[in-house]
Design a protein around this motif. Structure first.
Motif, PDB file in Angstrom:
ATOM      1  N   HIS A  24     -36.384  17.090  11.450  1.00  0.00           N
ATOM      2  CA  HIS A  24     -37.817  16.830  11.279  1.00  0.00           C
ATOM      3  C   HIS A  24     -38.186  16.776   9.798  1.00  0.00           C
ATOM      4  N   ARG A  25     -37.590  17.666   9.005  1.00  0.00           N
ATOM      5  CA  ARG A  25     -37.899  17.664   7.576  1.00  0.00           C
ATOM      6  C   ARG A  25     -37.389  16.380   6.919  1.00  0.00           C
TER       7      ARG A  25
ATOM      8  N   ARG B   6     -39.531  13.434   7.962  1.00  0.00           N
ATOM      9  CA  ARG B   6     -40.822  13.486   7.272  1.00  0.00           C
ATOM     10  C   ARG B   6     -40.664  13.052   5.815  1.00  0.00           C
TER      11      ARG B   6
ATOM     12  N   SER C  37     -40.025   8.476  11.943  1.00  0.00           N
ATOM     13  CA  SER C  37     -40.119   9.416  13.054  1.00  0.00           C
ATOM     14  C   SER C  37     -38.763  10.100  13.258  1.00  0.00           C
TER      15      SER C  37
END
Length: 117
Positions: free
Chosen positions: A47-48, A51, A56
């Protein structure tokens, strides 16, 4: 696609502003660079990394799965990037041939009618 290039942290090059085939090639190079970076960083928090790259987490997972397939570590039946490219090329070639056949069919009908007169 220029947005994707921007999201991957690259400046928009001058050739992109010029337009044409150069735009596609420049954007493609930059997107590939981002994908390669994402694949190398996948061992970290997904996720990091996603981001950070402005994509996505599912895109990151897809890129990682594709990298695994390219290394021969993918699931059975999963296509490599080279196989995807060949499949696209063959489908494009098939579509062109289908159009050519249709034109030839219509021409044969036209000339058959002309020779009957």
């Amino acid at each position: 696609m220029i947005v994707d290039t921007w999201r991957l942290g690259h400046e928009v090059p001058e050739e992109v502003a010029a337009g044409g085939k150069q735009v596609h090639e420049a954007v493609h190079r930059r997107v590939q660079t981002g994908r390669n970076r994402a694949r190398r960083l996948h061992g970290e928090d997904g996720h990091r990394v996603a981001r950070e790259l402005g994509i996505s987490p599912e895109s990151l997972r897809g890129w990682y799965r594709q990298a695994k397939a390219d290394r021969g570590e993918g699931q059975a039946g999963e296509l490599t990037t080279a196989e995807h490219e060949e499949l696209k090329r063959l489908r494009r070639q098939n579509a062109e041939q289908a159009k050519t056949i249709e034109v030839l069919r219509k021409a044969a009908v036209f000339f058959a009618k002309e020779s009957d007169r």
